[in-house]
Design a protein around this motif. Structure first.
Motif, PDB file in Angstrom:
ATOM      1  N   ALA A 142       0.809  -1.218   0.000  1.00 25.07           N
ATOM      2  CA  ALA A 142       0.000   0.000   0.000  1.00 25.07           C
ATOM      3  C   ALA A 142       0.843   1.270   0.000  1.00 25.07           C
ATOM      4  CB  ALA A 142      -0.927   0.006   1.217  1.00 25.07           C
ATOM      5  N   GLY A 143       2.160   1.127   0.143  1.00 20.57           N
ATOM      6  CA  GLY A 143       3.031   2.299   0.182  1.00 20.57           C
ATOM      7  C   GLY A 143       2.916   3.096   1.460  1.00 20.57           C
ATOM      8  N   LYS A 144       2.609   2.410   2.561  1.00 20.75           N
ATOM      9  CA  LYS A 144       2.445   3.058   3.854  1.00 20.75           C
ATOM     10  C   LYS A 144       3.624   2.721   4.767  1.00 20.75           C
ATOM     11  CE  LYS A 144      -1.723   4.522   2.803  1.00 20.75           C
ATOM     12  NZ  LYS A 144      -2.027   5.961   2.644  1.00 20.75           N
ATOM     13  N   PRO A 145       3.958   3.607   5.692  1.00 21.52           N
ATOM     14  CA  PRO A 145       5.032   3.307   6.650  1.00 21.52           C
ATOM     15  C   PRO A 145       4.623   2.144   7.548  1.00 21.52           C
ATOM     16  CG  PRO A 145       3.860   5.300   7.299  1.00 21.52           C
ATOM     17  CD  PRO A 145       3.355   4.938   5.935  1.00 21.52           C
ATOM     18  N   ILE A 146       5.595   1.332   7.931  1.00 16.60           N
ATOM     19  CA  ILE A 146       5.334   0.161   8.770  1.00 16.60           C
ATOM     20  C   ILE A 146       5.725   0.502  10.204  1.00 16.60           C
ATOM     21  CG2 ILE A 146       5.868  -2.272   9.168  1.00 16.60           C
ATOM     22  CD1 ILE A 146       6.734  -2.269   6.109  1.00 16.60           C
ATOM     23  N   PRO A 147       4.754   0.611  11.103  1.00 10.69           N
ATOM     24  CA  PRO A 147       5.075   0.997  12.482  1.00 10.69           C
ATOM     25  C   PRO A 147       5.862  -0.082  13.210  1.00 10.69           C
ATOM     26  CG  PRO A 147       2.708   1.205  12.009  1.00 10.69           C
ATOM     27  CD  PRO A 147       3.320   0.406  10.906  1.00 10.69           C
ATOM     28  N   ARG A 148       6.693   0.337  14.144  1.00 13.95           N
ATOM     29  CA  ARG A 148       7.294  -0.601  15.079  1.00 13.95           C
ATOM     30  C   ARG A 148       6.258  -0.916  16.155  1.00 13.95           C
ATOM     31  NH1 ARG A 148      11.021  -2.658  12.255  1.00 13.95           N
ATOM     32  NH2 ARG A 148      11.675  -3.699  14.178  1.00 13.95           N
ATOM     33  N   VAL A 149       6.475  -2.012  16.872  1.00 12.81           N
ATOM     34  CA  VAL A 149       5.480  -2.467  17.837  1.00 12.81           C
ATOM     35  C   VAL A 149       6.140  -2.828  19.157  1.00 12.81           C
ATOM     36  CG1 VAL A 149       3.705  -4.197  18.345  1.00 12.81           C
ATOM     37  CG2 VAL A 149       3.977  -3.354  16.007  1.00 12.81           C
ATOM     38  N   LEU A 150       5.516  -2.397  20.247  1.00 13.05           N
ATOM     39  CA  LEU A 150       5.898  -2.815  21.595  1.00 13.05           C
ATOM     40  C   LEU A 150       4.744  -3.647  22.153  1.00 13.05           C
ATOM     41  CD1 LEU A 150       7.680  -2.586  24.205  1.00 13.05           C
ATOM     42  CD2 LEU A 150       6.276  -0.597  24.800  1.00 13.05           C
ATOM     43  N   VAL A 151       4.993  -4.935  22.353  1.00 14.10           N
ATOM     44  CA  VAL A 151       3.976  -5.818  22.922  1.00 14.10           C
ATOM     45  C   VAL A 151       4.215  -5.920  24.422  1.00 14.10           C
ATOM     46  CG1 VAL A 151       2.963  -8.138  22.891  1.00 14.10           C
ATOM     47  CG2 VAL A 151       3.841  -7.129  20.769  1.00 14.10           C
ATOM     48  N   TYR A 152       3.137  -5.828  25.196  1.00 16.30           N
ATOM     49  CA  TYR A 152       3.268  -5.967  26.638  1.00 16.30           C
ATOM     50  C   TYR A 152       2.186  -6.895  27.169  1.00 16.30           C
ATOM     51  CZ  TYR A 152      -0.529  -2.483  27.037  1.00 16.30           C
ATOM     52  OH  TYR A 152      -1.722  -1.810  26.946  1.00 16.30           O
ATOM     53  N   GLN A 153       2.458  -7.501  28.300  1.00 14.93           N
ATOM     54  CA  GLN A 153       1.521  -8.436  28.913  1.00 14.93           C
ATOM     55  C   GLN A 153       0.743  -7.750  30.024  1.00 14.93           C
ATOM     56  OE1 GLN A 153       2.166 -12.871  30.438  1.00 14.93           O
ATOM     57  NE2 GLN A 153       2.783 -11.401  31.974  1.00 14.93           N
ATOM     58  N   ASP A 154      -0.540  -8.105  30.123  1.00 14.46           N
ATOM     59  CA  ASP A 154      -1.370  -7.537  31.189  1.00 14.46           C
ATOM     60  C   ASP A 154      -2.491  -8.512  31.501  1.00 14.46           C
ATOM     61  OD1 ASP A 154      -2.227  -5.767  33.095  1.00 14.46           O
ATOM     62  OD2 ASP A 154      -2.500  -4.076  31.739  1.00 14.46           O
ATOM     63  N   LYS A 155      -3.249  -8.173  32.517  1.00 17.92           N
ATOM     64  CA  LYS A 155      -4.351  -9.027  32.956  1.00 17.92           C
ATOM     65  C   LYS A 155      -5.555  -8.856  32.038  1.00 17.92           C
ATOM     66  CE  LYS A 155      -6.006  -5.473  36.182  1.00 17.92           C
ATOM     67  NZ  LYS A 155      -5.009  -4.481  35.770  1.00 17.92           N
ATOM     68  N   GLY A 156      -6.594  -9.660  32.287  1.00 18.35           N
ATOM     69  CA  GLY A 156      -7.838  -9.545  31.546  1.00 18.35           C
ATOM     70  C   GLY A 156      -8.058 -10.694  30.598  1.00 18.35           C
ATOM     71  N   THR A 157      -9.047 -10.541  29.728  1.00 17.48           N
ATOM     72  CA  THR A 157      -9.374 -11.603  28.775  1.00 17.48           C
ATOM     73  C   THR A 157      -9.118 -11.204  27.332  1.00 17.48           C
ATOM     74  OG1 THR A 157     -11.684 -10.851  28.701  1.00 17.48           O
ATOM     75  CG2 THR A 157     -11.144 -12.596  30.284  1.00 17.48           C
ATOM     76  N   GLY A 158      -9.081  -9.895  27.038  1.00 20.18           N
ATOM     77  CA  GLY A 158      -8.935  -9.465  25.656  1.00 20.18           C
ATOM     78  C   GLY A 158      -7.759  -8.544  25.431  1.00 20.18           C
ATOM     79  N   ALA A 159      -7.225  -8.593  24.202  1.00 21.72           N
ATOM     80  CA  ALA A 159      -6.098  -7.745  23.823  1.00 21.72           C
ATOM     81  C   ALA A 159      -6.593  -6.343  23.473  1.00 21.72           C
ATOM     82  CB  ALA A 159      -5.362  -8.364  22.633  1.00 21.72           C
ATOM     83  N   SER A 160      -5.643  -5.419  23.285  1.00 22.64           N
ATOM     84  CA  SER A 160      -5.988  -4.057  22.876  1.00 22.64           C
ATOM     85  C   SER A 160      -4.759  -3.418  22.246  1.00 22.64           C
ATOM     86  CB  SER A 160      -6.463  -3.222  24.075  1.00 22.64           C
ATOM     87  OG  SER A 160      -5.420  -3.085  25.027  1.00 22.64           O
ATOM     88  N   ILE A 161      -4.977  -2.268  21.603  1.00 24.42           N
ATOM     89  CA  ILE A 161      -3.857  -1.568  20.956  1.00 24.42           C
ATOM     90  C   ILE A 161      -3.988  -0.069  21.174  1.00 24.42           C
ATOM     91  CG2 ILE A 161      -5.100  -1.440  18.747  1.00 24.42           C
ATOM     92  CD1 ILE A 161      -2.378  -1.617  17.318  1.00 24.42           C
ATOM     93  N   LEU A 162      -2.843   0.575  21.404  1.00 22.58           N
ATOM     94  CA  LEU A 162      -2.719   2.027  21.311  1.00 22.58           C
ATOM     95  C   LEU A 162      -1.933   2.255  20.023  1.00 22.58           C
ATOM     96  CD1 LEU A 162      -3.272   4.731  22.763  1.00 22.58           C
ATOM     97  CD2 LEU A 162      -1.001   4.539  23.767  1.00 22.58           C
ATOM     98  N   ARG A 163      -2.624   2.683  18.967  1.00 21.59           N
ATOM     99  CA  ARG A 163      -2.025   2.721  17.648  1.00 21.59           C
ATOM    100  C   ARG A 163      -0.871   3.709  17.558  1.00 21.59           C
ATOM    101  NH1 ARG A 163      -7.220   3.823  15.846  1.00 21.59           N
ATOM    102  NH2 ARG A 163      -6.376   5.769  14.999  1.00 21.59           N
ATOM    103  N   ALA A 164       0.097   3.382  16.722  1.00 23.97           N
ATOM    104  CA  ALA A 164       1.151   4.348  16.393  1.00 23.97           C
ATOM    105  C   ALA A 164       0.509   5.547  15.726  1.00 23.97           C
ATOM    106  CB  ALA A 164       2.170   3.702  15.459  1.00 23.97           C
ATOM    107  N   GLY A 165       0.913   6.742  16.147  1.00 26.69           N
ATOM    108  CA  GLY A 165       0.379   7.969  15.570  1.00 26.69           C
ATOM    109  C   GLY A 165      -0.792   8.543  16.322  1.00 26.69           C
ATOM    110  N   VAL A 166      -1.348   7.789  17.288  1.00 31.01           N
ATOM    111  CA  VAL A 166      -2.488   8.310  18.031  1.00 31.01           C
ATOM    112  C   VAL A 166      -1.994   9.344  19.036  1.00 31.01           C
ATOM    113  CG1 VAL A 166      -2.481   6.674  19.967  1.00 31.01           C
ATOM    114  CG2 VAL A 166      -4.643   7.593  19.156  1.00 31.01           C
ATOM    115  N   ARG A 167      -2.826  10.342  19.341  1.00 28.27           N
ATOM    116  CA  ARG A 167      -2.432  11.381  20.288  1.00 28.27           C
ATOM    117  C   ARG A 167      -2.414  10.815  21.701  1.00 28.27           C
ATOM    118  NH1 ARG A 167      -1.793  16.217  18.249  1.00 28.27           N
ATOM    119  NH2 ARG A 167      -2.707  16.739  16.218  1.00 28.27           N
ATOM    120  N   LEU A 168      -1.377  11.167  22.438  1.00 29.13           N
ATOM    121  CA  LEU A 168      -1.245  10.725  23.816  1.00 29.13           C
ATOM    122  C   LEU A 168      -1.986  11.689  24.747  1.00 29.13           C
ATOM    123  CD1 LEU A 168       2.500   9.669  23.658  1.00 29.13           C
ATOM    124  CD2 LEU A 168       0.553   8.139  23.946  1.00 29.13           C
TER     125      LEU A 168
END
Length: 429
Positions: A142-168
């Motif tokens: 698609a000609g888009k930049p490929i973000p790097r990823v930091l995976v971390y472990q946490d409690k709960g039942t489902g995964a989630s993401i804080l996308r690259a480029g999102v405002r903090l």
């Protein structure tokens, strides 16, 4: 505020005291080990850690500059009572910014610091790489930049993401990498990782509006179903992405998450995810559409119907579920063939062929590689995602030996890559 000459010293002293406290706390943020251990930081690849620490350093220095500017206003207000109100406002602004920075650093620190043991650091580092691999072919096409990823472990039942480029939480700051939470029970069956990278890819390729439009078309004539299903388009797109990477393994893993008797037939107001029952049925329909009408997905669908009959759903929801099942094949086909704008209108399957993760293809991979599949650096680098798909498939379709496959996947995922082992040995020499 009108301040008399008698009141002014006390008020300024109070502001100075407050600022000293918050500014001293802010200066501790200059040390990254205040919120994550040095071992945890070292486990993060340079391509991930460097931009993260650069962004954090920028945030912290801007915070400290804001506090020092407040300090200068306080100094001026000692001799000019008319400046006390401005000094007070500056201290309050600084306090609020401190909380925003603290929230940001706490989030990132917890993510980095989840790498609490050598084995966990290896596993999460391997998942960092698999996450990037899962986005590379699509985003490169698609000609888009490929973000790097930091995976971390946490409690709960489902995964989630804080996308690259999102405002903090801090104004003007953006996340330089994607941060993906993977939960403990799925750490060694990480199909949810590709659901989360699917969210990142869908955002960068503008895929979701197309999925929504295809759902509308598939459900033409039933406005209620259109309204229900189109609201779920972002999560459905991510489910498609996980399926195209790991096949039926993603469906079985998803069912283990949503298969709670208290929630699988519920539709909470505002929940962006499909009703768990329908979400599982859709995954089974993906499998039937791509792999045929015979397979473990047929048994899963039967088991789910038996354990969770539609009659247990709320009366108002039952007709929607029933009509959705009548249309499930059309819905599955619409989702799998939805055009992707950034791929010149071709579907996601034009890059991620589902046949690559069919049971037959995974069996062929297993036969071709032999025992080396679970030990070879070559196979890890070239077929890592399909190895996840194979392990998840075997765990799902062979309950009697599921524990063996879980242990095999854990051993494979916690195997340190050779380049990392070499770097570690050199650093310890």
């Amino acid at each position: 505020m009108t301040v008399s000459a008698i009141e002014n010293p006390a008020l300024v002293d109070d502001l100075e005291r407050q600022l000293a406290h918050w500014l001293a706390a802010a200066r501790t943020f200059r040390d990254a080990e205040e919120f994550a251990s040095s071992e945890a930081w070292r486990s993060v690849e340079r391509q991930i850690g460097a931009p993260l620490r650069q962004q954090l350093n920028t945030i912290v220095e801007e915070l400290i500059s804001l506090g020092e500017a407040a300090g200068r206003l306080i100094a001026v207000s000692r001799s000019d009572p008319g400046q006390v109100a401005k000094a007070q406002s500056a201290v309050q602004t600084f306090r609020r910014r401190y909380i925003q920075v603290d929230t940001t650093l706490d989030y990132i620190g917890d993510a980095v610091n989840s790498r609490t043991s050598p084995l966990l650091r290896i596993a999460l580092s391997n998942l960092d790489r698999l996450a990037v691999d899962s986005m590379t072919s699509v985003l490169a096409r698609a000609g888009k930049p490929i973000p790097r990823v930091l995976v971390y472990q946490d409690k709960g039942t489902g995964a989630s993401i804080l996308r690259a480029g999102v405002r903090l939480w801090v104004p003007g700051a953006v996340m330089p990498v994607a941060a993906i939470k993977i939960v403990r029970h799925n750490l060694y069956r990480p199909t949810s990782l590709f659901h989360e990278t699917g969210h990142q890819v869908a955002h960068l390729t503008n895929w979701v509006p197309s999925v929504r439009k295809c759902l509308e078309s598939a459900l033409a004539g039933d406005r209620e179903l259109q309204t229900m299903w189109t609201a779920w388009a972002p999560e459905i797109a991510a489910d498609v992405y996980a399926f195209l990477h790991t096949g039926y393994a993603s469906v079985a893993a998803l069912y283990d998450v949503v298969g709670d008797i208290n929630t699988i037939l519920r539709w909470p107001v505002g929940d962006p995810h499909p009703v768990g029952w329908l979400r599982t049925a859709l995954g089974c329909a993906f499998s039937a559409f791509c792999f045929g009408t015979k397979g473990p997905w047929v048994s899963l669908m039967g088991a789910m119907r038996a354990h969770h009959p539609l009659e247990r759903a709320e009366p108002t929801l039952q007709p929607l579920l029933a009509r959705s099942m009548e249309a499930i094949e059309r819905i599955a086909a619409a989702c799998l063939t939805a055009p992707v704008p950034a791929l010149d209108g071709r579907p996601m399957t034009s890059v991620l062929a589902p046949a690559r993760v069919s049971p037959a293809a995974l069996k062929d991979l297993e036969r071709t590689a032999g025992p080396a599949l679970w030990t070879s650096a070559h196979w890890r680098m070239t077929e890592g995602i399909r190895i996840v798909a194979l392990a998840g498939l075997r765990e799902a379709e062979r309950p009697a030996t599921a524990t063996d496959w879980i242990n095999r996947a854990r051993t494979w995922l916690t195997m340190e890559p050779q380049h990392q082992r070499t770097l570690r040995e050199l650093s310890n020499a």
